[in-house]
Write a protein that holds these residues in place. Structure first.
Motif, short mmCIF file in Angstrom:
data_model
loop_
_atom_site.label_atom_id
_atom_site.label_comp_id
_atom_site.label_asym_id
_atom_site.label_seq_id
_atom_site.Cartn_x
_atom_site.Cartn_y
_atom_site.Cartn_z
N ASN A 236 12.85 63.48 29.30
CA ASN A 236 11.40 63.37 29.30
C ASN A 236 11.01 61.94 29.65
N PRO A 237 9.94 61.75 30.41
CA PRO A 237 9.53 60.39 30.77
C PRO A 237 9.34 59.51 29.54
N GLY A 238 9.88 58.30 29.61
CA GLY A 238 9.71 57.35 28.52
C GLY A 238 10.69 57.49 27.39
N THR A 239 11.79 58.24 27.59
CA THR A 239 12.74 58.47 26.50
C THR A 239 14.16 58.02 26.84
N ASP A 240 14.32 57.24 27.90
CA ASP A 240 15.65 56.83 28.32
C ASP A 240 16.35 55.98 27.27
N GLY A 241 15.59 55.23 26.49
CA GLY A 241 16.20 54.42 25.43
C GLY A 241 16.92 55.29 24.41
N ALA A 242 16.35 56.43 24.10
CA ALA A 242 17.00 57.35 23.16
C ALA A 242 18.29 57.88 23.76
N LEU A 243 18.28 58.22 25.04
CA LEU A 243 19.50 58.68 25.70
C LEU A 243 20.58 57.61 25.64
N ALA A 244 20.23 56.37 25.96
CA ALA A 244 21.21 55.28 25.94
C ALA A 244 21.81 55.11 24.55
N CYS A 245 20.97 55.19 23.52
CA CYS A 245 21.47 55.01 22.16
C CYS A 245 22.41 56.13 21.75
N ALA A 246 22.09 57.36 22.13
CA ALA A 246 22.96 58.48 21.77
C ALA A 246 24.30 58.37 22.49
N VAL A 247 24.28 57.92 23.73
CA VAL A 247 25.53 57.71 24.46
C VAL A 247 26.36 56.65 23.74
N MET A 248 25.74 55.55 23.34
CA MET A 248 26.49 54.51 22.64
C MET A 248 26.99 54.98 21.28
N HIS A 249 26.23 55.85 20.62
CA HIS A 249 26.70 56.45 19.37
C HIS A 249 28.05 57.13 19.59
N VAL A 250 28.14 57.92 20.65
CA VAL A 250 29.39 58.62 20.95
C VAL A 250 30.49 57.63 21.31
N LEU A 251 30.15 56.60 22.07
CA LEU A 251 31.15 55.61 22.47
C LEU A 251 31.79 54.95 21.25
N ALA A 292 22.18 68.18 23.42
CA ALA A 292 23.22 67.36 22.79
C ALA A 292 24.55 67.54 23.50
N ASP A 293 24.84 68.75 23.97
CA ASP A 293 26.10 68.99 24.68
C ASP A 293 26.17 68.18 25.98
N GLU A 294 25.07 68.12 26.71
CA GLU A 294 25.04 67.32 27.94
C GLU A 294 25.26 65.84 27.63
N ILE A 295 24.63 65.37 26.57
CA ILE A 295 24.79 63.96 26.20
C ILE A 295 26.23 63.68 25.80
N GLU A 296 26.81 64.55 25.00
CA GLU A 296 28.21 64.39 24.59
C GLU A 296 29.13 64.34 25.81
N ALA A 297 28.93 65.24 26.75
CA ALA A 297 29.80 65.31 27.93
C ALA A 297 29.67 64.06 28.78
N PHE A 298 28.44 63.61 29.00
CA PHE A 298 28.25 62.40 29.81
C PHE A 298 28.84 61.19 29.10
N ALA A 299 28.61 61.07 27.81
CA ALA A 299 29.12 59.92 27.07
C ALA A 299 30.64 59.87 27.13
N ALA A 300 31.29 61.01 26.99
CA ALA A 300 32.75 61.04 27.06
C ALA A 300 33.23 60.66 28.45
#
Length: 701
Positions: A236-251, A292-300
């Motif tokens: 969603n527009p304006g939510t990229d920061g949340a995506l970045a944080c979730a990716v780093m959570h997985v990392l 969440a599955d897409e985020i998990e897969a990209f982060a991995a």
């Protein structure tokens, strides 16, 4: 690297009796492509190609610049000075032709009388990036500073992006774009290079062919770049920061964080890891709309790939939380240590590598920092007397405009139009075409294109300095920005030495002050590659902060004064114009493929390929509103509304609306452009236009 000396000393090559001149694209794009331009005779160009010997451009340019002859030789080019004798906004019939001397005398007289009445700050020289040449773009500041006119805070494009990148990395540099060919994963985040920076896709697809590299695009709708990607993440527009944080959570959670790198090269990573404990993919799904599955897969995927390259664009920063979004995304390679590897790390811009001293070009030697600073994105509120901008200072009663078209591109377009309609406002516009801003002017001066004057260029997307000379004679009586400024300076009795120098002399002064070869040498070589060493580009000798470390806990107060409430760590900064019951959609006004801001909107080929302004809407939304393709839809918010044709589009989320390009107001059904919906509120911490941060409602029209 040394200059490329495999060229003729004249800068011209004879190929099959057609003269080919080297030049550089001047438009507001990070590529600043090296060009080869056919000159058919001293007044006429032919084809324009990308310079094949330039290792960034590599012979590839966008289609709109390839057909530049259509723009240079357009029948509607301004060729003589004009004085308005009819109503504002009426068109060509409202003007009569006058001589250059008469026009310049009028302009100088009006600027002087305005300053005599209200003080010099009443005059606002207003400009932006219609040309990116350092002389022809920035010379207007020399007139500003020499005369004590109001200063300008230039915020249309990169203010928010700069703030976010500098918060973490500390310097405006990154990994050379040509190094993408060594990458195994290329993440294109917040830009659409197929349409807006084609060279990025050139280097990315080479990596795909030679290394089987994967391409990920992060964008709120299915752009042409997303269609070519292996993975498309659609927040969603304006939510990229949340995506970045979730990716780093997985990392951190799954052991992909390089703790030795974090210890040596970063500060605040302990606090970051604790902060991210609750920034899970499930948390981010609720904000971004990405599962969440897409985020998990990209982060991995990202965590497992050492040679991962982030190409970070401007698009996701043009929001009230844009600086935090850029900062949050820029943290990823610092967590994995991707900076250590060839083809790893990130690039937002290499604009910080050049170090060119523009003292004489800009007149910085006579700048008075106590003179008021006006935010260009707030031109509407400023011209309508908003005390938040003017304070105790005088109204703006005179505008001198070069290189921009605020009647189309500025936010809060309703107030911009109201301000320009003031009868007590004197406006001079120096332009190539009779834009809608020029139609509101009292005096219009014909301007050269980049092929009709000398200049020099730097870039953000690559590392080459380029010096160019005029390829053809000026069309009609058009004159360069520098020439006009020098003539006005004579009439205003300012004796700054920069006005007595030619473009060539100003460039030579700037280059030699900055440790470059002289201007003739730079021109004969066509470009000088200022690429950083591997260690410098990858920050292996330290990041740009005094402690040499990447900062996960930035000091926003060092970047801008409007920092209250900004998060201490990467996060979803919930400061956007959020959807609500009254405004259930979010609008993004993304760039189009055939226009560049408002450039090329006058050329027939670009017009035919773009067609008309359209709102891309999810098919389910069209069904709910009983809209078929081509039906009229009204888009609105508290600032106003516009009517456009609907285009059902499956490649976006149902609560997202896309209207591509900055179309002329006249292209819209009711004669008012899309920026009437865009707020002039400044992004934090240091300003910046929020073009992609707008909640709206939709109704069948």
């Amino acid at each position: 690297m040394p200059l490329d000396q495999n060229r003729t000393e004249s800068g011209v090559e004879d190929l099959n009796d057609v003269q080919v001149f080297h030049s550089a694209c001047p438009h507001d794009c990070p590529s600043t492509c090296a060009l080869e331009v056919e000159r058919l005779n001293p007044q006429t160009i032919g084809r324009v190609r990308g310079a094949s010997a330039n290792t960034y451009t590599s012979g590839v340019i966008c289609a709109k610049v390839a057909r530049y002859a259509e723009r240079v030789h357009h029948p509607d080019r301004l060729t003589k000075p004009l004085r308005r004798v009819g109503a504002k906004g009426l068109g060509r019939e409202a003007f009569e032709e006058i001589s250059w001397d008469e026009a310049l005398d009028i302009v100088a007289g009006k600027l002087k009388s305005a300053a005599d009445l209200h003080g010099p700050e009443t005059v606002w020289p207003y400009y932006y990036a219609g040309t990116m040449g350092l002389v022809q773009r920035d010379g207007i500041n020399r007139l500003r500073h020499a005369m004590g006119y109001s200063r300008q805070h230039s915020t249309f494009c990169n203010t928010l992006a700069d703030a976010g990148w500098l918060a973490g990395a500390g310097s405006k540099t990154g990994v050379d774009a040509r190094e993408m060919v060594e990458s195994d994963l290329i993440v294109i985040w917040g830009c659409n290079p197929v349409s807006t920076q084609v060279n990025v896709m050139t280097h990315a697809t080479r990596a795909r062919k030679t290394r089987n590299a994967k391409i990920v695009v992060i964008d709120p709708y299915e752009t042409e770049s997303a269609k070519q990607a292996d993975i498309h993440l659609m927040p969603n527009p304006g939510t990229d920061g949340a995506l970045a944080c979730a990716v780093m959570h997985v990392l951190f959670r799954d052991g992909y964080a390089d703790r030795a790198y974090l210890e040596k090269f970063t500060s605040g990573y302990v606090e970051l890891e604790a902060h991210l404990k609750f920034r899970t993919p499930d948390w981010a799904e609720a904000i971004t709309g990405i599962s969440a599955d897409e985020i998990e897969a990209f982060a991995a995927f990202y965590g497992k790939t050492q040679r991962s390259y982030l190409r970070l664009g401007f698009g996701f920063t043009r929001s009230r939380n844009g600086a935090v979004q850029m900062f949050s995304a820029s943290c990823l390679p610092a967590v994995t240590g991707a900076w250590q590897y060839p083809g790893g790390g990130a690039l937002y811009s290499n604009g910080g590598i050049y170090g060119i001293d523009q003292t004489l070009i800009k007149g910085e030697d006579v700048m008075d920092t106590s003179t008021r600073l006006l935010d260009q994105s707030r031109i509407g509120p400023i011209l309508t007397g908003d005390p938040r901008d003017l304070g105790d200072g005088p109204p703006v009663s005179a505008l001198f405009i070069q290189n921009t078209n605020p009647m189309n591109v500025a936010p809060d377009l309703g107030k911009v139009r109201e301000g320009f309609a003031r009868e007590d406002l004197f406006v001079c516009v120096h332009e190539q075409f009779l834009t809608e801003t020029a139609e509101m002017a009292d005096i219009v001066l014909p301007a050269t294109t980049f092929l009709e004057h000398d200049d020099m260029y730097v870039a953000g997307g690559h590392t080459h300095l380029q010096v160019t000379r005029a390829v053809i004679d000026p069309v009609g009586e058009s004159r360069s920005n520098h020439w006009v400024l020098a003539e006005l300076a004579k009439r205003l009795n300012t004796d700054h030495p920069g006005f007595a120098m030619s473009e060539w002399e100003l460039m030579d002064d700037a280059l030699q002050r900055s440790g470059y070869p002289d201007v003739q040498t730079c021109w004969e070589g066509h470009w000088e590659d200022r690429a950083l060493s591997f260690e410098e580009a990858h920050f292996l000798e330290g990041f740009g902060h005094d402690d040499g470390k990447f900062h996960f806990m930035p000091d926003w107060s060092q970047i801008g004064g409007n920092h209250a409430g900004m998060p201490a760590l990467p996060d979803h900064y919930d400061a956007i114009d959020a959807r609500d019951d009254e405004h259930p959609f979010r609008l993004v006004t993304a760039p189009s493929r055939n226009y560049l801001n408002t450039s090329f909107t006058e050329t027939a080929t670009s017009q035919s390929r773009e067609g008309r302004p359209e709102a891309q809407l999810h098919p389910d939304v069209c069904g709910e509103l009983q809209l078929e393709a081509g039906d009229l839809v009204r888009i609105g918010n508290v600032q106003g509304s516009v009517v456009v044709h609907a285009r059902p589009t499956p490649g976006l989320r149902r609560n997202t609306v896309i209207v591509e390009s900055v179309w002329p107001n006249k292209a819209f059904v009711e004669g008012m452009g899309i920026n009437v919906l865009i707020s002039a509120e400044a992004g934090r911490p240091n300003g910046g236009a929020v073009f992609h941060d707008t909640a709206v409602w939709l109704r069948s029209a």
